[in-house]
Design a protein around this motif. Structure first.
Motif, PDB file in Angstrom:
ATOM      1  N   ASP A  30       0.832  -1.197   0.000  1.00  0.00           N
ATOM      2  CA  ASP A  30       0.000   0.000   0.000  1.00  0.00           C
ATOM      3  C   ASP A  30       0.866   1.246   0.000  1.00  0.00           C
ATOM      4  O   ASP A  30       2.021   1.243   0.459  1.00  0.00           O
ATOM      5  CB  ASP A  30      -0.932  -0.025   1.215  1.00  0.00           C
ATOM      6  CG  ASP A  30      -0.171   0.038   2.528  1.00  0.00           C
ATOM      7  OD1 ASP A  30      -0.055   1.134   3.079  1.00  0.00           O
ATOM      8  OD2 ASP A  30       0.339  -1.019   2.966  1.00  0.00           O
ATOM      9  N   GLU A  31       0.307   2.316  -0.488  1.00  0.00           N
ATOM     10  CA  GLU A  31       1.062   3.549  -0.678  1.00  0.00           C
ATOM     11  C   GLU A  31       1.555   4.117   0.646  1.00  0.00           C
ATOM     12  O   GLU A  31       2.679   4.622   0.734  1.00  0.00           O
ATOM     13  CB  GLU A  31       0.191   4.576  -1.403  1.00  0.00           C
ATOM     14  CG  GLU A  31       0.897   5.887  -1.683  1.00  0.00           C
ATOM     15  CD  GLU A  31       0.023   6.851  -2.459  1.00  0.00           C
ATOM     16  OE1 GLU A  31       0.434   8.021  -2.615  1.00  0.00           O
ATOM     17  OE2 GLU A  31      -1.072   6.442  -2.897  1.00  0.00           O
ATOM     18  N   SER A  33       2.430   2.675   3.544  1.00  0.00           N
ATOM     19  CA  SER A  33       3.616   2.017   4.096  1.00  0.00           C
ATOM     20  C   SER A  33       4.828   2.243   3.211  1.00  0.00           C
ATOM     21  O   SER A  33       5.952   2.398   3.706  1.00  0.00           O
ATOM     22  CB  SER A  33       3.360   0.516   4.271  1.00  0.00           C
ATOM     23  OG  SER A  33       3.088  -0.102   3.024  1.00  0.00           O
TER      24      SER A  33
END
Length: 292
Positions: A30-31, A33
């Motif tokens: 995901d963006e 993290s």
């Protein structure tokens, strides 16, 4: 050891590259993290004073004569030089090819593990407040790539833009450099072996595609792959030996009475008109029978 077959090697390389490309897509992460990991790396570098990507990126952005060639190098050499050297080794250095190819393969798979465990946002995708410019988007009018990635325009969605740690651009370039240094016959080839990985490291940082620590991790992955290569070769050798070993039916020169071996013809002796279904007797056995 038999010489590698070109069609088998081509199939293996295609499978590994498909795993490399497919794995990057499957483990996008995901963006949030990925951005957090990227900022964490940047903070460590700035605390240590080793954030070399910042001044390089400003230089490449301000000087198109540097930025445009760097973008072309980033978008193409990774996919041209490595296969060319594999082909060269296969044709000119077949004795060393298998170990070299295994080293590259094992290291690439280790890199995929890194992409899975640590999705990382590259500098070019951070908020502009951090001072980075995506040179490939900035100079996109000069090349075939778009603003999303180094892929051709419209295909940016087919790449994982958060696969920055480790940098396999640097890792593969290091492998190429070692091959040129070890097996190149001319001083120019050896000089290129030193220059190519260094140039690639500068390019990936100047274009804001990687942090310095990404490059260090790429070199570390290649080192780990080199250490694991002998074990991988032995493992594959054992598997190949088991697959190619012929079945052992009998340890003697003939089988027991009435025992048949599938596919073996019967041999009728003229002395007693009986049939035996056996393996050839050791040399000298017939002579000793005549001597009786």
């Amino acid at each position: 050891m038999s010489k590698p077959r070109w069609w088998a090697e081509l199939s293996l390389i295609a499978v590994v590259y498909a795993a490399y490309s497919g794995g990057r897509l499957l483990v996008r992460g995901d963006e949030a993290s990925a951005v957090a990991h990227g900022l964490g790396i940047l903070r460590v570098e700035r605390a240590l004073g080793i954030d070399a990507e910042s001044p390089l990126n400003r230089l490449f952005t301000d000087v198109p004569a540097l930025g445009v060639p760097a973008d072309f190098a980033y978008a193409s050499l990774h996919y041209l030089v490595t296969p060319a050297l594999l082909i060269w080794l296969f044709r000119r250095r077949p004795a060393e090819y298998r170990a070299a190819r295994t080293w590259l393969t094992v290291s690439t798979l280790l890199g995929l593990v890194g992409f899975t465990l640590l999705p990382t946002c590259p500098p070019r995708l951070l908020d502009p407040a951090y001072g980075f410019t995506d040179t490939m988007a900035h100079f996109s009018a000069y090349g075939w790539w778009g603003g999303e990635a180094s892929a051709p325009r419209g295909l940016g969605g087919m790449t994982n833009q958060y696969a920055a740690m480790p940098s396999l651009h640097v890792g593969w370039a290091l492998w190429c450099g070692v091959m040129l240094w070890r097996y190149g016959r001319t001083p120019a080839a050896k000089a290129l072996g030193v220059a190519y990985p260094l140039l690639t490291t500068v390019v990936v940082m100047g274009t804001a595609n990687h942090y310095l620590l990404d490059a260090v991790a790429g070199a570390a992955v290649m080192g780990a792959g080199l250490l694991l290569t002998p074990h991988a070769l032995r493992f594959v050798g054992r598997l190949r030996g088991r697959a190619e070993a012929p079945p052992v039916v009998s340890g003697g020169c003939e089988t027991s009475t009435g025992e048949r071996i599938p596919g073996q013809r019967s041999v009728t002796t003229s002395a007693d008109d009986t049939s035996t279904w056996g393996l050839p007797c050791p040399s000298g056995a017939e002579d000793s029978g005549k001597a009786r």
